[in-house]
Scaffold this motif. Structure first.
Motif, mmCIF file in Angstrom:
data_model
loop_
_atom_site.group_PDB
_atom_site.id
_atom_site.type_symbol
_atom_site.label_atom_id
_atom_site.label_comp_id
_atom_site.label_asym_id
_atom_site.label_seq_id
_atom_site.Cartn_x
_atom_site.Cartn_y
_atom_site.Cartn_z
ATOM 1 N N GLY A 4 1.174 -1.014 0.424
ATOM 2 C CA GLY A 4 -0.010 0.292 0.313
ATOM 3 C C GLY A 4 0.803 1.270 0.292
ATOM 4 N N THR A 5 0.875 1.688 -0.837
ATOM 5 C CA THR A 5 1.666 3.414 -1.078
ATOM 6 C C THR A 5 1.235 4.767 -1.493
ATOM 7 N N LEU A 6 1.346 5.926 -0.673
ATOM 8 C CA LEU A 6 0.939 7.135 -1.197
ATOM 9 C C LEU A 6 1.888 7.888 -0.819
ATOM 10 N N THR A 7 2.001 8.878 -1.158
ATOM 11 C CA THR A 7 3.211 9.755 -1.044
ATOM 12 C C THR A 7 3.679 9.675 0.241
ATOM 13 N N ASN A 34 3.774 5.593 8.143
ATOM 14 C CA ASN A 34 2.537 6.656 7.426
ATOM 15 C C ASN A 34 4.030 7.610 7.547
ATOM 16 N N ASN A 35 3.604 9.030 7.214
ATOM 17 C CA ASN A 35 4.686 9.751 7.222
ATOM 18 C C ASN A 35 6.092 9.817 6.822
ATOM 19 N N ILE A 36 6.168 9.188 5.535
ATOM 20 C CA ILE A 36 7.605 8.432 5.635
ATOM 21 C C ILE A 36 7.972 8.218 3.631
ATOM 22 N N ASP A 37 8.762 8.425 3.095
ATOM 23 C CA ASP A 37 9.137 8.378 1.773
ATOM 24 C C ASP A 37 9.037 7.189 1.496
ATOM 25 N N PRO A 38 7.981 6.928 0.645
ATOM 26 C CA PRO A 38 8.075 4.856 0.165
ATOM 27 C C PRO A 38 9.488 4.564 0.013
#
Length: 423
Positions: free
Chosen positions: A373-376, A400-404
């Motif tokens: 699951g990836t978002l910005t 969360n709150n991390i660069d993928p």
């Protein structure tokens, strides 16, 4: 009287029992060491991921929780959300269930000529389109060419004198999701419609969309009938509308099985499929073919069947409103571990889907399968790993709150540790 054991017999018994006790102690020490090693690797990964992350690992073979870090805190699931949508679809439709695209008629056959109106009624099949597109994109699917062939076989039609009406009324007319303001978007990966043709794409890359996806489907049916030898005049009226109650079903083209549709959703993480299935659930089991109704069906099913209450706003996880916890995900994975259609739908580490290029050449390749699951601002991976000792571990790593791009190597090392667990 109790029989007295001779000294020699007692020594023999002791010689048998002592190695057994020693091996038990050694095994316990080995298990403790394995757990300590796993916990160290997982803790290291979570420290690197930061404070907005959580993880949970459960040994499904023993029922033992092996690791927990903020496992009860809700996080952005991103595409992990699809696991709730597809689990509900499998439960409601059944793994062999299908979605049907139908041709109905109001009129009459005179010889081999149909005089009247043909209604092309969409049933929310995300694979409907051209044979070439379906084969290239999915390796399966429901093509308009096959639908035309079925209609000819069922009715003997060789000419149409009348009109064609394309009916997408099973869904609402909103083409996107809450995350896109309900407008078409590259993130949705298509135009949502009960009668979308080739996902609503006007080219094979999805860079442009049909102005009216249902109308395009009606026009493609006319073209497919002509190509099959049916006389359909160029002046034949083709429009959108609603099928009247008295229309007669002439033929129905069925989608691939729900198990196949779920696999086409989860492994590649297809947003268009997930959002279409959500509207299918709303139309069939809820109040209407809308995102809101579908999300309600999923929420109710997940609560009553699995005892879980994540927060739902869509079917794909694009929405920033969605929330779930690592514990919720692992609980779902535990309860779905015996569902072959579900587990087979997941990407395989180093081999298929969104995990194809992850963990290649590592001990985890082929041993772990799951859903990314990836978002910005979010990077998640959940699923199952077969540990070195043969046990099956269910895990959820929600960051969360991390660069993928920063998160993926961390997750890879954590999954390798899970596969190497030898408890």
């Amino acid at each position: 009287m109790r029989r007295r054991i001779p000294p020699l017999a007692a020594l023999l018994a002791l010689s048998v029992l002592t190695p057994w006790a020693g091996s038990t102690a050694a095994a316990a020490t080995s298990r403790a060491t394995a757990l300590q090693t796993l916990s160290g690797a997982m803790s290291s990964g979570m420290r690197a991921a930061g404070r907005s992350s959580g993880a949970y690992v459960l040994n499904l073979s023993t029922g033992q929780a092996l690791f927990s870090d903020n496992a009860g805190v809700g996080r952005l699931p991103a595409s992990v959300q699809k696991l709730y949508t597809t689990s509900t679809a499998l439960l409601k439709f059944g793994p062999q269930g299908t979605l049907g695209t139908s041709v109905l008629g109001v009129g009459q056959m005179q010889g081999q000529t149909f005089t009247g109106t043909l209604y092309l009624r969409g049933g929310g099949d995300p694979t409907f389109g051209s044979a070439a597109f379906a084969d290239a994109a999915y390796g399966t699917g429901a093509s308009v060419q096959r639908l035309a062939g079925q209609l000819i076989a069922a009715t003997g039609i060789h000419a149409l004198r009348g009109s064609i009406v394309a009916d997408e009324s099973m869904f609402d007319s909103l083409r996107g999701t809450p995350a896109t303001g309900y407008r078409p978007s590259v993130y949705v990966e298509g135009e949502l419609s009960a009668l979308a043709f080739n996902r609503g794409w006007a080219d094979s890359y999805g860079s442009t969309y049909f102005a009216h996806p249902a109308l395009e489907s009606g026009q493609r049916l006319a073209a497919a009938l002509r190509a099959a030898g049916v006389q359909v005049r160029a002046s034949t009226p083709i429009r959108t509308g609603v099928t009247p109650a008295g229309a007669q079903v002439l033929t129905t083209l069925h989608s691939p099985s729900m198990a196949s549709l779920v696999a086409l959703t989860n492994a590649p993480s297809d947003n268009f499929f997930a959002e279409t299935l959500l509207k299918d659930l709303g139309a069939r089991f809820g109040t209407s073919g809308t995102t809101t109704a579908g999300a309600g069906v999923v929420a109710q099913t997940v609560a009553t069947t699995f005892g879980l209450r994540p927060r739902f706003n869509d079917g794909s996880g694009l929405s920033g409103y969605d929330r779930t916890t690592p514990y919720d995900i692992v609980s779902l994975l535990r309860q779905q571990s015996g569902n072959r259609a579900f587990t087979a739908s997941l990407a395989v580490a180093g081999r298929t889907g969104t995990l194809e290029h992850e963990l290649q050449g590592t001990y985890a390749q082929g041993r772990c399968r799951g859903k990314t699951g990836t978002l910005t601002n979010a990077s998640n991976v959940v699923g199952y790993c077969q540990a070195r000792d043969g046990d099956t571990l269910a895990y959820a790593l929600l960051m969360n709150n991390i660069d993928p791009n920063y998160a993926h190597p961390i997750q890879n090392q954590m999954e390798i540790a899970l596969a190497r667990y030898d408890g």
